[in-house]
Design an enzyme around this catalytic site. Structure first.
Site, short mmCIF file in Angstrom:
data_model
loop_
_atom_site.label_atom_id
_atom_site.label_comp_id
_atom_site.label_asym_id
_atom_site.label_seq_id
_atom_site.Cartn_x
_atom_site.Cartn_y
_atom_site.Cartn_z
N ARG A 243 0.85 -1.19 0.00
CA ARG A 243 0.00 0.00 0.00
C ARG A 243 0.89 1.24 0.00
NH1 ARG A 243 -3.72 -2.42 -1.51
NH2 ARG A 243 -5.79 -2.66 -0.61
N GLU A 272 -2.26 7.88 -3.97
CA GLU A 272 -2.58 7.49 -5.35
C GLU A 272 -4.06 7.74 -5.68
OE1 GLU A 272 -1.44 3.27 -4.90
OE2 GLU A 272 -3.56 2.76 -5.13
N HIS A 290 -0.94 0.33 -9.64
CA HIS A 290 -1.70 -0.54 -8.70
C HIS A 290 -2.41 -1.67 -9.47
CE1 HIS A 290 -3.82 -0.55 -4.53
NE2 HIS A 290 -3.75 -1.78 -5.01
C1 DGY Z 1 -6.01 -5.56 -2.93
O1 DGY Z 1 -6.72 -6.53 -3.21
O2 DGY Z 1 -5.85 -5.15 -1.78
C2 DGY Z 1 -5.35 -4.89 -4.08
O3 DGY Z 1 -4.41 -3.97 -3.67
C3 DGY Z 1 -6.38 -4.26 -4.98
O4 DGY Z 1 -6.86 -3.13 -4.36
#
Ligand code: DGY
Length: 331
Positions: A243, A272, A290
């Site tokens: 993240r 982001e 992402h």
């Molecule tokens: C998740 O599944 O957490 C991925 O980062 C997609 O948001």
């Protein structure tokens, strides 16, 4: 709610049409037709009268929103990470919150490994050079990077995805493995991977390629900042598929500019989809938007699981993947 009426749900972002159709078979559905990311105010307005919501990381669920919508009974995230949801606030109000673990583990690990390799072997940087028409001759030191095979893989956050990356590194590439996690792996898993649990300081010092796979929380905010980057080898790479906010992107940009680490691969960013502009100017960082879980099959599996959770939560069933399995249901 009228007991005979079908529950109303909100699908906050575009998703596979087949999944929306399936939901329409059970619920009154309001979907997001043009996939615009709704402001918080618009999201809240559209939640009015809805018993459930299928959401993504773009939608924040907190106590204020829950209090504004006391009819809400389920929020189903199409993501494994759930830092967009205040889970204790949901549980305290009897709202079922769910995520999509497992179905994306291997796909996300594939991507994490690929991003680490692209970073170590300078793939994006060399491709840009070639596309600019600058390739005129072979040179012994052109885009030399660092090896993956035989190197030391460091994993910070050894959950399902961390372990899947570790398996790729150890079994596929003969890497040595060090990891740091709050809880240690079971001894048999450690033995199968030849994994060594180390403190965070040793992880930073020992890793040739450090991959971040830990959840975002107040404790992991800026877990990698200037001091941590300074502790890494100058030849090391850093890959973040976890993240944004776990890495201090400004400190990382400075470390990359000063070659205090060799390179970074980033799939997630603080704030982001906005990016720290300093990152865009640096050659030694691979940037992706992402997409670690983005294969057609896996995104479909995530959408299906989120829908399964929503249907179960609002029709008296047991949601397959609740975040807090102990939450008492709101009547
Ligand atoms: C998740 O599944 O957490 C991925 O980062 C997609 O948001």
């Amino acid at each position: 709610m009228n007991k005979t009426a079908r529950p109303a749900v909100l699908v906050a972002r575009a998703v596979f049409p087949e999944v929306i159709e399936r939901l329409r078979g059970v619920f009154e559905v309001e979907a997001n037709p043009d996939d615009r990311v709704w402001s918080r105010a618009e999201f809240s307005t559209r939640l009015a009268g809805k018993q459930g919501a299928l959401i993504t990381g773009s939608e924040r669920i907190d106590a204020e929103l829950l209090d504004a919508h006391p009819q809400l009974r389920a929020v189903c995230n199409m993501a494994v990470g759930y830092n967009n949801i205040d889970v204790p606030a949901c549980s305290a109000r009897g709202v079922v919150a769910t995520n999509t673990p497992d179905v994306l583990t291997e796909t996300t690990a594939d991507f994490g490994f690929a991003l680490m390799m692209a970073t170590a072997r300078r793939m994006a940087e060399s491709e840009r050079f070639l596309r600019r028409g600058e390739w005129t001759k072979w040179s012994y030191d052109m885009f030399t990077g660092s090896d993956i095979h035989g190197a030391t893989l460091g994993v910070l956050g050894m959950g399902r995805i961390g372990q899947a990356i570790a398996r790729r590194g150890v079994h596929g590439f003969g890497m040595k493995l060090v990891y740091h996690n709050r809880s240690r792996l079971a001894p048999e898993i450690e033995a199968a991977l030849g994994a060594r649990w180390v403190g965070k300081a040793e992880l930073l010092e020992a890793s040739d390629h450090l991959v971040l796979v830990l959840p975002y929380s107040a404790e992991s905010h800026h877990a990698i900042g200037a001091a941590e980057l300074a502790a890494m080898k100058p030849s090391a790479t850093l890959t973040n598929i976890a993240r944004g906010g776990i890495v201090d992107d400004a400190a990382l940009a400075q470390a990359l500019r000063e070659h205090r680490i060799a390179a970074a691969g980033l799939d997630v960013f603080e704030g982001e989809p906005a990016l720290n502009p300093a990152l865009l100017d640096l050659p030694n960082v691979v940037l992706t938007p992402h997409i670690a879980s983005a294969t057609v099959a896996t995104r479909r599996a995530m959408a299906d699981l989120a829908a399964d959770n929503l249907v179960a939560a609002l029709t008296g069933g047991t949601p397959p993947t609740p975040i807090d399995p102990g939450v008492p249901r709101r009547a």
